[in-house]
Motif scaffolding. Structure first.
Motif, PDB file in Angstrom:
ATOM      1  N   PRO A  17       0.788  -1.246  -0.295  1.00  0.00           N
ATOM      2  CA  PRO A  17       0.136   0.158  -0.009  1.00  0.00           C
ATOM      3  C   PRO A  17       0.885   1.303   0.083  1.00  0.00           C
ATOM      4  O   PRO A  17       1.837   1.424   0.758  1.00  0.00           O
ATOM      5  N   ILE A  18       0.564   2.331  -0.705  1.00  0.00           N
ATOM      6  CA  ILE A  18       1.109   3.561  -0.855  1.00  0.00           C
ATOM      7  C   ILE A  18       0.150   4.873  -0.424  1.00  0.00           C
ATOM      8  O   ILE A  18       0.823   5.773  -0.187  1.00  0.00           O
ATOM      9  N   GLU A  19      -1.143   4.566  -0.439  1.00  0.00           N
ATOM     10  CA  GLU A  19      -2.138   5.421  -0.075  1.00  0.00           C
ATOM     11  C   GLU A  19      -3.356   4.924   0.544  1.00  0.00           C
ATOM     12  O   GLU A  19      -4.051   3.909  -0.027  1.00  0.00           O
ATOM     13  N   ILE A  20      -3.807   5.325   1.841  1.00  0.00           N
ATOM     14  CA  ILE A  20      -4.816   4.877   2.093  1.00  0.00           C
ATOM     15  C   ILE A  20      -6.047   5.943   2.590  1.00  0.00           C
ATOM     16  O   ILE A  20      -5.514   7.240   3.143  1.00  0.00           O
ATOM     17  N   ALA A  21      -7.261   5.950   2.261  1.00  0.00           N
ATOM     18  CA  ALA A  21      -8.202   6.749   2.915  1.00  0.00           C
ATOM     19  C   ALA A  21      -9.423   6.140   3.228  1.00  0.00           C
ATOM     20  O   ALA A  21      -9.744   5.111   2.676  1.00  0.00           O
ATOM     21  N   TRP A  22     -10.058   6.865   4.320  1.00  0.00           N
ATOM     22  CA  TRP A  22     -11.335   6.246   4.761  1.00  0.00           C
ATOM     23  C   TRP A  22     -12.183   7.584   5.227  1.00  0.00           C
ATOM     24  O   TRP A  22     -11.763   8.498   5.219  1.00  0.00           O
ATOM     25  N   LYS A  23     -13.704   7.296   5.104  1.00  0.00           N
ATOM     26  CA  LYS A  23     -14.504   8.223   5.616  1.00  0.00           C
ATOM     27  C   LYS A  23     -15.622   7.571   6.239  1.00  0.00           C
ATOM     28  O   LYS A  23     -16.079   6.596   5.914  1.00  0.00           O
ATOM     29  N   CYS A  24     -16.028   8.282   7.316  1.00  0.00           N
ATOM     30  CA  CYS A  24     -17.366   7.808   7.829  1.00  0.00           C
ATOM     31  C   CYS A  24     -18.653   8.742   7.762  1.00  0.00           C
ATOM     32  O   CYS A  24     -18.633   9.914   7.937  1.00  0.00           O
ATOM     33  N   THR A  25     -19.540   8.030   6.960  1.00  0.00           N
ATOM     34  CA  THR A  25     -20.936   8.750   6.532  1.00  0.00           C
ATOM     35  C   THR A  25     -21.402   9.364   7.781  1.00  0.00           C
ATOM     36  O   THR A  25     -22.496  10.309   7.649  1.00  0.00           O
ATOM     37  N   ASP A  26     -21.313   8.787   8.871  1.00  0.00           N
ATOM     38  CA  ASP A  26     -22.267   9.053  10.044  1.00  0.00           C
ATOM     39  C   ASP A  26     -21.947  10.441  10.669  1.00  0.00           C
ATOM     40  O   ASP A  26     -22.645  11.405  11.116  1.00  0.00           O
ATOM     41  N   THR A  27     -20.381  10.528  10.792  1.00  0.00           N
ATOM     42  CA  THR A  27     -19.818  11.636  11.528  1.00  0.00           C
ATOM     43  C   THR A  27     -19.097  12.669  10.523  1.00  0.00           C
ATOM     44  O   THR A  27     -18.712  13.956  10.797  1.00  0.00           O
ATOM     45  N   GLY A  28     -18.901  12.244   9.226  1.00  0.00           N
ATOM     46  CA  GLY A  28     -18.121  13.047   8.121  1.00  0.00           C
ATOM     47  C   GLY A  28     -16.645  13.092   8.361  1.00  0.00           C
ATOM     48  O   GLY A  28     -15.786  13.551   7.773  1.00  0.00           O
ATOM     49  N   ASP A  29     -16.172  12.204   9.545  1.00  0.00           N
ATOM     50  CA  ASP A  29     -14.711  12.134   9.759  1.00  0.00           C
ATOM     51  C   ASP A  29     -14.251  11.231   8.570  1.00  0.00           C
ATOM     52  O   ASP A  29     -14.789  10.499   7.958  1.00  0.00           O
ATOM     53  N   SER A  30     -12.970  11.978   8.326  1.00  0.00           N
ATOM     54  CA  SER A  30     -12.039  10.970   7.186  1.00  0.00           C
ATOM     55  C   SER A  30     -10.858  11.294   7.239  1.00  0.00           C
ATOM     56  O   SER A  30     -10.101  12.105   8.098  1.00  0.00           O
ATOM     57  N   ASP A  31     -10.009  10.578   6.599  1.00  0.00           N
ATOM     58  CA  ASP A  31      -8.373  10.621   6.741  1.00  0.00           C
ATOM     59  C   ASP A  31      -8.052  10.086   5.428  1.00  0.00           C
ATOM     60  O   ASP A  31      -8.421   9.255   4.678  1.00  0.00           O
ATOM     61  N   SER A  32      -6.765  10.690   5.059  1.00  0.00           N
ATOM     62  CA  SER A  32      -6.017  10.402   3.769  1.00  0.00           C
ATOM     63  C   SER A  32      -4.577  10.696   3.745  1.00  0.00           C
ATOM     64  O   SER A  32      -4.220  11.519   4.503  1.00  0.00           O
ATOM     65  N   PHE A  33      -3.628   9.504   3.642  1.00  0.00           N
ATOM     66  CA  PHE A  33      -2.214   9.621   3.826  1.00  0.00           C
ATOM     67  C   PHE A  33      -1.694   8.764   2.896  1.00  0.00           C
ATOM     68  O   PHE A  33      -1.994   7.825   2.653  1.00  0.00           O
ATOM     69  N   LEU A  34      -0.268   9.099   2.607  1.00  0.00           N
ATOM     70  CA  LEU A  34       0.503   8.493   1.768  1.00  0.00           C
ATOM     71  C   LEU A  34       1.581   7.635   2.663  1.00  0.00           C
ATOM     72  O   LEU A  34       1.586   8.148   3.960  1.00  0.00           O
ATOM     73  N   ILE A  35       1.907   6.444   2.227  1.00  0.00           N
ATOM     74  CA  ILE A  35       2.885   5.623   2.970  1.00  0.00           C
ATOM     75  C   ILE A  35       4.393   5.685   2.188  1.00  0.00           C
ATOM     76  O   ILE A  35       4.368   5.426   1.082  1.00  0.00           O
ATOM     77  N   ASN A  36       5.318   6.126   2.938  1.00  0.00           N
ATOM     78  CA  ASN A  36       6.778   6.019   2.286  1.00  0.00           C
ATOM     79  C   ASN A  36       7.117   4.589   2.419  1.00  0.00           C
ATOM     80  O   ASN A  36       7.440   4.027   3.682  1.00  0.00           O
ATOM     81  N   PRO A  37       7.324   4.057   1.372  1.00  0.00           N
ATOM     82  CA  PRO A  37       7.829   2.616   1.248  1.00  0.00           C
ATOM     83  C   PRO A  37       9.281   2.283   1.931  1.00  0.00           C
ATOM     84  O   PRO A  37       9.537   1.330   2.067  1.00  0.00           O
ATOM     85  N   ASP A  38      10.004   3.441   2.008  1.00  0.00           N
ATOM     86  CA  ASP A  38      11.368   3.326   2.532  1.00  0.00           C
ATOM     87  C   ASP A  38      11.399   3.046   3.850  1.00  0.00           C
ATOM     88  O   ASP A  38      12.267   2.545   4.560  1.00  0.00           O
ATOM     89  N   SER A  39      10.055   2.822   4.725  1.00  0.00           N
ATOM     90  CA  SER A  39      10.122   2.619   5.955  1.00  0.00           C
ATOM     91  C   SER A  39      10.048   1.050   6.149  1.00  0.00           C
ATOM     92  O   SER A  39      10.058   0.537   7.310  1.00  0.00           O
ATOM     93  N   VAL A  40       9.943   0.351   5.250  1.00  0.00           N
ATOM     94  CA  VAL A  40       9.709  -1.223   5.021  1.00  0.00           C
ATOM     95  C   VAL A  40      10.681  -1.760   3.756  1.00  0.00           C
ATOM     96  O   VAL A  40      10.378  -1.532   2.818  1.00  0.00           O
TER      97      VAL A  40
END
Length: 159
Positions: A17-40
């Protein structure tokens, strides 16, 4: 309802994985971020065709990506105990397993496919709707498209 999407370095078994996003329809909360593969260190595989689809270059991941450990902790804090919906359950499940295994952690949330929220008939409608959407294949936009398509399929609205 919480929906998630992952972008990856490719579709091969060596992909990650290099990017992950999620969103909650109930609260509107969400998050999105990139992952640096150099960390693995073993995350070396890169598919240029996948890069054409999502438009994420390795340099961007190195500059703006968080570590795999940070990604796991961030997901576990935000999604603890929740059911999280993916429209690509096998792929997203594979990449989440790769992420958490690389860090020696377990997810605190439960990933499910569309069958958890849509009937067989609604899944057919969903497929029709999803295919008609233009997708750049960035995770947050894909999550928003997923939510729209699920909502339309549940209401029986097909464009």
């Amino acid at each position: 309802m919480i929906c998630i999407d992952l972008e990856a370095s490719g579709l091969a078994h060596e992909s990650y994985p290099i990017e992950i996003a999620w969103k909650c329809t109930d609260t509107g909360d969400s998050d999105s971020f990139l992952i640096n593969p150099d960390s693995v260190p073993e995350w070396q595989y890169w598919d240029e065709f996948a890069e054409e689809l999502h438009g994420i270059e390795p340099e961007l991941l190195q500059q703006e990506g968080i570590s795999a450990d940070q990604a796991c902790l961030r997901l576990n804090r935000a999604l603890k105990g929740r059911e999280v919906i993916s429209d690509a359950f096998e792929y997203d499940g594979f990449w989440l397993r790769r992420l958490f295994e690389a860090c020696g952690m377990q997810p605190s949330f439960h990933l499910v496919g569309l069958e958890a929220v849509l009937s067989a008939e609604e899944r057919i409608q969903y497929q029709f709707i999803a295919r008609s959407q233009f997708r750049r294949h960035r995770a947050l936009q894909d999550v928003e498209d997923l939510i729209s398509a699920i909502t339309a399929a549940r209401s029986g609205v097909v464009n």
